[in-house]
Design an enzyme around this catalytic site. Structure first.
Site, short mmCIF file in Angstrom:
data_model
loop_
_atom_site.label_atom_id
_atom_site.label_comp_id
_atom_site.label_asym_id
_atom_site.label_seq_id
_atom_site.Cartn_x
_atom_site.Cartn_y
_atom_site.Cartn_z
N GLN A 171 73.44 82.45 61.54
CA GLN A 171 73.54 82.86 62.67
C GLN A 171 73.84 82.63 64.09
O GLN A 171 73.70 80.93 63.32
CB GLN A 171 71.52 83.63 61.95
CG GLN A 171 70.57 81.98 61.94
CD GLN A 171 69.65 82.49 62.05
OE1 GLN A 171 68.70 83.43 62.15
NE2 GLN A 171 68.75 81.77 61.49
N HIS A 193 74.74 87.37 63.49
CA HIS A 193 73.97 87.71 63.87
C HIS A 193 73.74 88.02 65.13
O HIS A 193 73.06 89.13 65.39
CB HIS A 193 73.01 86.36 63.43
CG HIS A 193 71.32 86.43 64.01
ND1 HIS A 193 70.75 85.89 65.17
CD2 HIS A 193 69.97 86.96 62.97
CE1 HIS A 193 69.69 86.08 65.14
NE2 HIS A 193 69.15 87.08 64.02
N ASP A 235 71.57 91.54 63.98
CA ASP A 235 70.03 91.65 63.98
C ASP A 235 69.73 91.84 65.69
O ASP A 235 70.18 91.24 67.05
CB ASP A 235 69.32 90.59 63.51
CG ASP A 235 68.02 90.83 63.48
OD1 ASP A 235 67.68 91.80 63.99
OD2 ASP A 235 67.60 89.68 63.27
N GLU A 270 71.28 94.73 61.15
CA GLU A 270 68.77 94.27 61.18
C GLU A 270 68.66 95.12 62.39
O GLU A 270 68.16 94.47 63.59
CB GLU A 270 69.21 93.13 61.36
CG GLU A 270 68.28 92.63 60.70
CD GLU A 270 68.01 91.61 59.89
OE1 GLU A 270 67.13 91.10 59.27
OE2 GLU A 270 68.94 90.29 59.59
N ASP A 304 63.76 94.77 58.24
CA ASP A 304 63.07 93.36 58.57
C ASP A 304 62.31 93.71 58.51
O ASP A 304 60.71 93.72 58.48
CB ASP A 304 64.42 92.45 59.62
CG ASP A 304 63.38 91.29 59.80
OD1 ASP A 304 62.42 90.48 59.03
OD2 ASP A 304 63.22 90.14 60.59
N GLN A 326 66.11 92.47 53.69
CA GLN A 326 65.84 91.10 54.31
C GLN A 326 64.18 90.85 53.16
O GLN A 326 63.75 91.09 53.54
CB GLN A 326 65.85 90.64 55.77
CG GLN A 326 65.52 88.61 55.88
CD GLN A 326 65.53 89.11 56.69
OE1 GLN A 326 65.76 87.22 57.05
NE2 GLN A 326 66.11 89.25 58.15
N LYS A 328 62.43 88.51 53.66
CA LYS A 328 62.21 86.62 54.88
C LYS A 328 61.19 86.15 53.73
O LYS A 328 59.87 85.98 53.57
CB LYS A 328 61.85 87.57 55.79
CG LYS A 328 62.16 86.75 57.13
CD LYS A 328 61.16 87.35 57.88
CE LYS A 328 61.53 86.36 59.67
NZ LYS A 328 63.13 87.36 60.36
N SER A 357 64.61 81.86 58.00
CA SER A 357 63.81 81.80 59.48
C SER A 357 64.87 80.58 59.60
O SER A 357 64.66 79.83 58.93
CB SER A 357 62.46 81.79 60.03
OG SER A 357 62.24 81.25 61.02
N CYS A 358 64.99 80.40 61.16
CA CYS A 358 65.64 79.31 61.87
C CYS A 358 64.35 77.47 61.49
O CYS A 358 64.90 77.09 62.21
CB CYS A 358 65.98 79.50 62.77
SG CYS A 358 64.91 80.44 64.07
#
Length: 417
Positions: A171, A193, A235, A270, A304, A326, A328, A357-358
């Protein structure tokens, strides 16, 4: 029992928690920060440094194995748990979870998760707690059995030892152009992303987004290695629906237009729209998927928002309400449920993308690799953080090391046989 003590350590996530609602409504970005007041409960500013909480299980031989708890970047949005509060989570873990951990057989991963996460007199534990504790339990089982976390998953779910690499998805964050170049030069499997999370980035009628998609495809041809053909994955955070409306045919028309603008590429879109509830999301995404399939489009819908827990994922998979789900990981909770989610997607012939997640950490990313490879997911996220280099290195190297160990294990078994 194999766990003789539990220790906690506050930590940092690899990015920031963001108030999605106020960003979506047009908050002004000033370099890295956003100007204005937050809307989502728990946020003291629109962008908050991500925090985490590590849980360490002290085993009978003195080894300490760890897992990390955190929430996702857009906490409190799309049906997700609220903003992560380290003090509250630490108190709950000490009072409720730690005593349960001292009373399980840590060599049995799934049974341990079931016992520790039982509802009993309490409501369901925060999903961040399930996530971090299950990572630690997976590492404990691997240590006690002298094996890898992936092999524990394979054993517990009756899966063969994996041999295939799982494609990695990177991403970009807001540094789109620079990070796209990095991804292409590193021949990332799935990119970029794009973080299309505002009207400015999407553009009137999606024109800015369409131009960016075309630029990524052109750039791939310009600087990519010969024969390089990544999947293009964008996304859009619901902005197709926000900009052109929530009618499924109109959304499908737009997605087809985007796919046709980059011939020769598989296009993943997404979160094309947010229909406000899980059931509405299922019904309308299923319609969009059906329309795209009937038209023979190369575009694939990825869900998502509104698809968080294992039960949500099961509903989407059974309804064929996405081409790719996804999973997650911090929103799913237990790593055992992440494995189950991949398998329920595969059973329903729906793609399984182990995301996250980041805001995560190196430990949660590495545990996710083992589950992804063991279950042979269709793709997995390079995490944590919003940079390309670090996340791609953490996830890619962990996968490479894991497969090397599994290949050696397989060769030893064949030699004995």
């Amino acid at each position: 029992m194999q766990i003789k003590d539990v220790i906690l350590a506050p930590g940092n996530g690899a990015f920031f928690y963001d108030d999605q609602e106020v960003i979506r409504s047009g908050a002004t970005q000033d370099n890295f920060i956003y100007r204005g007041a937050p809307i989502t409960p728990g946020f003291t500013s629109i962008r908050v440094p991500a925090t985490s909480l590590s849980i360490g299980l002290v085993l009978i031989d003195g080894r300490v194995v760890w897992g990390d708890m955190m929430n996702v970047q857009y906490s409190g949005a799309g049906g997700r748990d609220p903003l992560f509060d380290t003090n509250q989570i630490s108190d709950l873990t000490s009072r409720v979870v730690a005593p349960r951990l001292l009373d399980v057989d840590a060599s049995h991963f799934r049974d341990s998760c079931t016992k520790v996460f039982e509802l009993l007199e309490h409501p369901r534990l925060p999903l961040a707690v399930e996530y971090g504790v299950s990572q630690a339990l997976l590492r404990a089982a691997a240590h006690l059995e002298r094996t890898t976390m992936a092999e524990i998953v394979c054993s517990e779910f009756n899966l063969p030892l994996p041999i295939r690499t799982v494609p990695i998805y990177c991403q970009s964050g807001d540094a789109r152009e620079i990070n796209v170049d990095k991804m292409i030069l590193k021949a990332v499997d799935v990119l970029p992303h794009g973080l299309i999370n505002s009207r400015q980035k999407f553009g009137v009628d999606g024109q800015t987004f369409l131009e960016f998609v075309r630029w990524v495809a052109t750039r791939t041809r310009q600087i990519g290695p010969p024969g390089y053909q990544p999947v293009l994955h964008f996304d859009v955070y619901g902005w197709i629906g926000l900009e052109i409306g929530l009618e499924p045919h109109r959304i499908a028309d737009f997605i087809c237009k985007v796919a046709e603008s980059v011939p020769g590429f598989t296009l993943n879109v997404e979160s094309p729209a947010d229909f406000g509830s899980t059931q509405a999301q299922i019904d309308n995404y299923a319609r969009i998927v059906s329309i795209l399939d009937d038209r023979g489009s190369s575009a694939r819908i990825v869900v998502d928002e509104r698809c968080n827990t294992f039960e949500d994922i099961r509903l989407f998979a059974e309804a064929k309400a996405a081409h790719l789900v996804q999973i997650k990981t911090p929103d799913v909770g237990s790593m055992a449920d992440t494995a189950r989610a991949v398998l329920i997607c595969k059973a329903n012939k729906v793609g399984a993308y182990v995301g996250g997640s980041c805001t995560e950490t190196d430990l949660s990313a590495q545990a996710s690799v083992h589950v992804s490879v063991a279950t042979q997911a269709d793709m997995m996220l390079a995490k944590p953080g919003m940079g390309v280099d670090e996340a791609f290195s953490i996830v890619g190297n962990e996968q490479s090391r894991l497969l090397a160990m599994l290949n050696r294990r397989r060769a030893q078994v064949e030699k004995i046989g």
